[in-house]
Scaffold this motif. Structure first.
Motif, PDB file in Angstrom:
ATOM      1  N   VAL B  79       0.943  -1.186  -0.072  1.00 46.70           N
ATOM      2  CA  VAL B  79      -0.133   0.037   0.102  1.00 46.70           C
ATOM      3  C   VAL B  79       0.824   1.270   0.002  1.00 46.70           C
ATOM      4  O   VAL B  79       0.536   2.228  -0.689  1.00 46.70           O
ATOM      5  CB  VAL B  79      -1.058  -0.081   1.206  1.00 46.70           C
ATOM      6  CG1 VAL B  79      -1.782   1.311   1.283  1.00 46.70           C
ATOM      7  CG2 VAL B  79      -2.008  -1.099   1.135  1.00 46.70           C
ATOM      8  N   GLY B  80       2.018   1.274   0.955  1.00 50.64           N
ATOM      9  CA  GLY B  80       2.769   2.328   1.074  1.00 50.64           C
ATOM     10  C   GLY B  80       3.401   2.580  -0.401  1.00 50.64           C
ATOM     11  O   GLY B  80       3.522   3.839  -1.021  1.00 50.64           O
ATOM     12  N   TRP B  81       3.871   1.517  -1.052  1.00 49.54           N
ATOM     13  CA  TRP B  81       4.558   1.625  -2.396  1.00 49.54           C
ATOM     14  C   TRP B  81       3.437   2.248  -3.355  1.00 49.54           C
ATOM     15  O   TRP B  81       3.807   3.164  -4.351  1.00 49.54           O
ATOM     16  CB  TRP B  81       4.859   0.367  -2.942  1.00 49.54           C
ATOM     17  CG  TRP B  81       5.308   0.326  -4.279  1.00 49.54           C
ATOM     18  CD1 TRP B  81       6.474   0.971  -4.893  1.00 49.54           C
ATOM     19  CD2 TRP B  81       4.668  -0.322  -5.342  1.00 49.54           C
ATOM     20  NE1 TRP B  81       6.746   0.624  -6.166  1.00 49.54           N
ATOM     21  CE2 TRP B  81       5.586  -0.276  -6.783  1.00 49.54           C
ATOM     22  CE3 TRP B  81       3.625  -1.138  -5.574  1.00 49.54           C
ATOM     23  CZ2 TRP B  81       5.218  -0.579  -7.808  1.00 49.54           C
ATOM     24  CZ3 TRP B  81       3.377  -1.642  -6.675  1.00 49.54           C
ATOM     25  CH2 TRP B  81       4.101  -1.349  -7.792  1.00 49.54           C
ATOM     26  N   ALA B  82       2.165   1.738  -3.421  1.00 53.37           N
ATOM     27  CA  ALA B  82       1.295   2.321  -4.398  1.00 53.37           C
ATOM     28  C   ALA B  82       0.737   3.747  -4.420  1.00 53.37           C
ATOM     29  O   ALA B  82       0.780   4.704  -5.070  1.00 53.37           O
ATOM     30  CB  ALA B  82      -0.060   1.364  -4.047  1.00 53.37           C
ATOM     31  N   GLY B  88       2.749   4.945 -11.474  1.00 53.88           N
ATOM     32  CA  GLY B  88       3.555   3.924 -11.900  1.00 53.88           C
ATOM     33  C   GLY B  88       2.900   2.570 -11.518  1.00 53.88           C
ATOM     34  O   GLY B  88       2.646   1.634 -12.187  1.00 53.88           O
ATOM     35  N   THR B  89       2.370   2.626 -10.237  1.00 50.27           N
ATOM     36  CA  THR B  89       1.475   1.498  -9.935  1.00 50.27           C
ATOM     37  C   THR B  89       0.182   1.067 -10.751  1.00 50.27           C
ATOM     38  O   THR B  89       0.037   0.027 -11.200  1.00 50.27           O
ATOM     39  CB  THR B  89       0.754   1.919  -8.591  1.00 50.27           C
ATOM     40  OG1 THR B  89       1.759   2.174  -7.600  1.00 50.27           O
ATOM     41  CG2 THR B  89       0.173   0.584  -7.765  1.00 50.27           C
ATOM     42  N   GLN B  90      -0.366   1.981 -11.302  1.00 50.79           N
ATOM     43  CA  GLN B  90      -1.671   1.941 -12.424  1.00 50.79           C
ATOM     44  C   GLN B  90      -0.930   1.042 -13.453  1.00 50.79           C
ATOM     45  O   GLN B  90      -1.666   0.203 -14.203  1.00 50.79           O
ATOM     46  CB  GLN B  90      -2.119   3.077 -12.621  1.00 50.79           C
ATOM     47  CG  GLN B  90      -3.837   3.060 -12.903  1.00 50.79           C
ATOM     48  CD  GLN B  90      -4.306   4.424 -12.857  1.00 50.79           C
ATOM     49  OE1 GLN B  90      -3.756   5.526 -12.857  1.00 50.79           O
ATOM     50  NE2 GLN B  90      -5.692   4.252 -12.390  1.00 50.79           N
ATOM     51  N   ARG B  91       0.229   1.593 -13.916  1.00 51.94           N
ATOM     52  CA  ARG B  91       0.712   0.862 -15.424  1.00 51.94           C
ATOM     53  C   ARG B  91       1.282  -0.457 -15.255  1.00 51.94           C
ATOM     54  O   ARG B  91       0.881  -1.366 -15.821  1.00 51.94           O
ATOM     55  CB  ARG B  91       1.909   1.885 -15.642  1.00 51.94           C
ATOM     56  CG  ARG B  91       2.189   2.031 -17.145  1.00 51.94           C
ATOM     57  CD  ARG B  91       3.505   2.843 -17.503  1.00 51.94           C
ATOM     58  NE  ARG B  91       4.532   2.585 -16.676  1.00 51.94           N
ATOM     59  CZ  ARG B  91       5.079   3.448 -15.673  1.00 51.94           C
ATOM     60  NH1 ARG B  91       4.403   4.591 -15.539  1.00 51.94           N
ATOM     61  NH2 ARG B  91       6.227   3.281 -15.105  1.00 51.94           N
ATOM     62  N   ARG B  92       1.877  -0.529 -14.100  1.00 54.56           N
ATOM     63  CA  ARG B  92       2.281  -2.005 -13.637  1.00 54.56           C
ATOM     64  C   ARG B  92       0.971  -2.812 -13.525  1.00 54.56           C
ATOM     65  O   ARG B  92       1.072  -3.946 -14.147  1.00 54.56           O
ATOM     66  CB  ARG B  92       3.100  -1.914 -12.354  1.00 54.56           C
ATOM     67  CG  ARG B  92       4.243  -1.155 -12.240  1.00 54.56           C
ATOM     68  CD  ARG B  92       5.290  -2.203 -13.014  1.00 54.56           C
ATOM     69  NE  ARG B  92       6.631  -1.372 -13.206  1.00 54.56           N
ATOM     70  CZ  ARG B  92       7.457  -1.209 -11.971  1.00 54.56           C
ATOM     71  NH1 ARG B  92       7.254  -1.765 -11.050  1.00 54.56           N
ATOM     72  NH2 ARG B  92       8.606  -0.528 -12.481  1.00 54.56           N
ATOM     73  N   LEU B  93       0.163  -2.528 -12.785  1.00 53.99           N
ATOM     74  CA  LEU B  93      -1.222  -3.333 -12.479  1.00 53.99           C
ATOM     75  C   LEU B  93      -1.828  -3.647 -14.036  1.00 53.99           C
ATOM     76  O   LEU B  93      -2.241  -4.514 -14.201  1.00 53.99           O
ATOM     77  CB  LEU B  93      -2.366  -2.652 -11.867  1.00 53.99           C
ATOM     78  CG  LEU B  93      -2.039  -2.602 -10.196  1.00 53.99           C
ATOM     79  CD1 LEU B  93      -3.042  -1.720  -9.559  1.00 53.99           C
ATOM     80  CD2 LEU B  93      -1.893  -3.958  -9.689  1.00 53.99           C
ATOM     81  N   LEU B 101      -0.911 -11.956 -10.897  1.00 58.23           N
ATOM     82  CA  LEU B 101      -1.456 -11.262  -9.553  1.00 58.23           C
ATOM     83  C   LEU B 101      -1.665 -12.217  -8.666  1.00 58.23           C
ATOM     84  O   LEU B 101      -1.374 -12.185  -7.351  1.00 58.23           O
ATOM     85  CB  LEU B 101      -2.704 -10.419 -10.053  1.00 58.23           C
ATOM     86  CG  LEU B 101      -2.602  -8.913 -10.033  1.00 58.23           C
ATOM     87  CD1 LEU B 101      -3.851  -8.290 -10.565  1.00 58.23           C
ATOM     88  CD2 LEU B 101      -1.810  -8.390  -8.776  1.00 58.23           C
ATOM     89  N   ALA B 102      -2.499 -13.256  -8.921  1.00 54.85           N
ATOM     90  CA  ALA B 102      -2.809 -14.456  -7.932  1.00 54.85           C
ATOM     91  C   ALA B 102      -1.436 -14.983  -7.415  1.00 54.85           C
ATOM     92  O   ALA B 102      -1.535 -15.422  -6.169  1.00 54.85           O
ATOM     93  CB  ALA B 102      -3.781 -15.403  -8.664  1.00 54.85           C
ATOM     94  N   VAL B 103      -0.848 -15.331  -8.399  1.00 53.23           N
ATOM     95  CA  VAL B 103       0.667 -15.833  -8.043  1.00 53.23           C
ATOM     96  C   VAL B 103       1.254 -15.117  -6.777  1.00 53.23           C
ATOM     97  O   VAL B 103       1.724 -15.606  -5.842  1.00 53.23           O
ATOM     98  CB  VAL B 103       1.501 -16.307  -9.101  1.00 53.23           C
ATOM     99  CG1 VAL B 103       2.911 -16.849  -8.543  1.00 53.23           C
ATOM    100  CG2 VAL B 103       0.714 -17.472  -9.759  1.00 53.23           C
TER     101      VAL B 103
END
Lengths: 171, 485
Positions: B79-82, B88-93, B101-103
């Motif tokens: 959460v802190g990183w997001a 960047g988080t949105q792009r990565r996601l 994601l599940a793994v």
């Protein structure tokens, strides 16, 4: 039990000015401190004089007297400070008195001592000295005797430990 | 050192031998090595690496929810990183597939759970006749032996989440214990039972009966009404000063710089400070109860996080009565106390003076709080050393306590029982010597120094020796460390 005056035979009693019943610091402490002062300030004065004489002209070399004046002043201060340190073993507590401008006098009842520490660095060993530090449960207790003849330091440590055990009390 | 072990249970000296023959504990088959750490004097908890658990000793584990305590850590990092880098988080996601994601999530959860489980599995504690032993660590083994006769206080705390689950933390305050010496978490009932058992053993009950003694009955001494607490906090200066500063400083900054970020950066800490010193204190000090039991003083408080503290008799090193300026009209005071090795410092958040003094006389038997008129004030020549404020200093020495007051607007009076004085010092600066006054400092075991400033020099040197004498003799009349023995 007798009060003080236990430390006679070691000859650790300082020169005059120490009231009866009190023990001063041995002369070696003063010698060590004065030597340290000279070891730092005399070469500094020489270096300053030489550098100023070479680069700024001989007249400027007079400023080399500044460290020398500092050394002379420190010489006197160290003497006064050394004379101000004294301690006294009483029947139930240890008294330590010190300081010239800022005087401090500490009483530590023997029963409150948690630990008696004897320390001696290389320099102190060269001058034949050892410091004694007393610890109680209060960190603010600042009861130390900076320099003693090692035999006297050990005698004091043993005596304090013995008295501390006899009168032990916790927090 | 006292506390000879009885009843076939091996005491701490077992750690000094080489290998414990056949004394291997029932859990963890790891080879147990004797640490051989020398015993430390002064009541510090002894630590020996991998000390053997003596045979027949009942070792216990913490409550099974304990592993969850650390489960939030990986989530918090994510959460802190997001928050730190939202774009960047949105792009990565968007790049990630559902499978990765599940793994990833599964790996984080399994790793966290495994770590939590192992740290819980390898943490044991046991109560012997003389000690509480805590054995912990997967790679780095750590054993703490906490001597019960050196016990200064017991704290049982319940953060909000722990209250919901029904668990609590238990911490023994001994000089030298750290945060990691607390037992977190125990079931609510277990914690109460363990506290009762530890106190019974520390009090000196026979080992066989200690487990069955149960909770000591509590007599209520004081309950602070929420209304009074709220009014008292409104009458405290600090939140108002911070609030005014939080309004004025950012406004001025905005007029000068027109930069929204500077305004936010200055306003937020100030508002936070104002909030913590008003609402935060209200929440922490809500429902404050002080009770008296044979096991000593009980302090219970908290609105969201609950805390229950027990201070056995004779553990209080200093008591401080604080009277802020605006509390003078209603006649209220705040009482603080110092216990060696304990972090709690409040005894009564707010109470009328008479009530506070009766509480003090309960916890320090035979102590009467000297009135302001009984304090002897410094001589008027002391005004040259401390202008104006010299009026605030004062000293009274009674049969039981050394009481030193200071403060002109916010008055504080510190009481030190003579038996708690560790050392006494007289200090005198050059200007003070010129004026013939000196300061007397009294050091206590809770690392608090109480100073009676600006006493006449002759009185100070008399006081120095007299106080050392009182401290020595005061100890003789004090109650024993094992208060029921």
């Amino acid at each position: 039990m007798e009060t003080g005056t236990a430390a006679g035979p070691e000859g650790s009693t300082g020169e005059s000015g120490v009231p009866s019943g009190w023990t001063g610091l041995p002369r070696g402490v003063l010698t060590m401190r004065r030597m340290l002062l000279l070891v730092w300030l005399v070469p500094a004065a020489v270096a300053l004089g030489v550098l100023l004489g070479l680069f700024a002209g001989p007249a400027w070399a007079v400023f080399a007297a500044l460290p020398l004046a500092l050394a002379a002043w420190g010489w006197v201060l160290l003497g006064r400070n050394w004379r101000s340190w004294r301690y006294r073993e009483r029947a139930d507590d240890l008294l330590i008195s010190r300081g010239v401008l800022w005087r401090e006098e500490t009483v530590v009842p023997y029963g409150r001592m948690q630990l008696v520490e004897v320390t001696s660095g290389p320099l102190e060993r060269y001058f034949g000295l050892a410091g004694v530090q007393l610890h109680t449960a209060a960190a603010a207790t600042d009861a130390r005797i900076p320099g003693l003849v090692p035999s006297e330091a050990e005698r004091l440590r043993d005596r304090l430990t013995e008295l501390g055990e006899a009168r032990s009390a916790g927090l | 050192m006292s506390g000879a072990p009885t009843g076939g249970v091996r005491g701490p000296e077992g750690a000094e031998g080489a290998l414990e023959p056949g004394g291997a504990p029932e859990s963890s088959g790891a080879p147990e090595r004797a640490g051989g750490a020398p015993e430390r004097a002064g009541g510090a908890p002894e630590r020996a690496e991998g000390a053997p658990a003596p045979g027949g000793l009942r070792e216990r584990r913490l409550h099974p929810v304990t592993p969850l305590r650390r489960a939030w850590a990986p989530v918090a990092i994510l959460v802190g990183w997001a928050f730190h880098d939202p774009d960047g988080t949105q792009r990565r996601l968007s790049e990630l597939t559902a499978l990765t994601l599940a793994v990833g999530a599964a790996a984080v959860i399994v790793g966290g759970a495994l770590y939590g489980f192992l740290s819980w599995w390898f943490t044991h504690f046991a109560v012997t006749d003389t000690e509480l032993r805590i054995r912990t660590g997967l790679l780095f083994r750590r054993t703490a032996h906490i001597r019960l006769d050196r016990l200064q206080a017991v704290d049982v705390t319940q953060p909000l989440a722990a209250r919901i689950v029904g668990v609590s933390k238990l911490k023994l305050d001994v000089v030298g214990t750290e945060k990691k010496d607390e037992l977190a978490y125990l079931g609510e009932k277990d914690a109460a039972a363990l506290r009762a058992e530890l106190l019974a053993r520390a009090a000196g009950f026979a080992p066989e009966t200690a487990r069955d003694v149960g909770e000591a009955p509590v007599r209520n001494l004081l309950h602070v009404q929420p209304r009074m607490l709220a009014v008292s906090l409104l009458l405290t200066g600090a939140p108002w000063v911070l609030l005014v500063a939080a309004l004025v400083v950012p406004t001025v900054l905005w007029l000068i710089t027109h930069n929204a970020w500077t305004v936010i950066a200055t306003a937020l800490p100030m508002l936070g400070g104002a909030f913590a010193s008003s609402v935060g204190r209200f929440v922490a000090e809500y429902d404050w109860r002080v009770g008296e039991s044979p096991d000593g003083l009980r302090i219970d408080h908290g609105l969201l996080d609950k805390a229950h503290e027990t201070v056995p008799p004779g553990r209080v090193q200093t008591v401080r009565i604080v009277e802020p300026l605006l509390w003078r009209r209603p006649g209220w005071v705040r009482v603080e106390l110092d216990v060696a090795g304990s972090s709690n410092s409040v005894l009564v958040p707010v109470a009328p003076r008479a009530v506070a003094e009766s509480v003090i006389s309960q916890i320090l038997p035979g102590v009467r709080v000297p009135a302001a008129s009984e304090l002897s004030r410094p001589p008027s020549r002391a005004a040259w050393c401390v202008p104006v404020w010299w009026h605030g200093y004062g000293l009274a020495v009674t049969d039981a306590v050394f009481a030193a007051g200071h403060g002109l607007l916010r008055r504080r009076l510190s009481l030190v029982p003579h038996a708690k004085v560790q050392s006494v010092r007289v200090r005198q600066g050059p200007w003070e010597r010129f004026k013939g006054v000196a300061d007397v400092h009294v050091d206590t075991g809770a690392n608090k120094t109480v100073a009676a400033r600006l006493r006449p020099a002759s009185e100070a040197s008399r006081l120095l020796l007299a106080q050392a004498e009182r401290s020595r003799t005061g100890r003789r009349e004090a109650r024993p460390d094992r208060w029921m023995a």
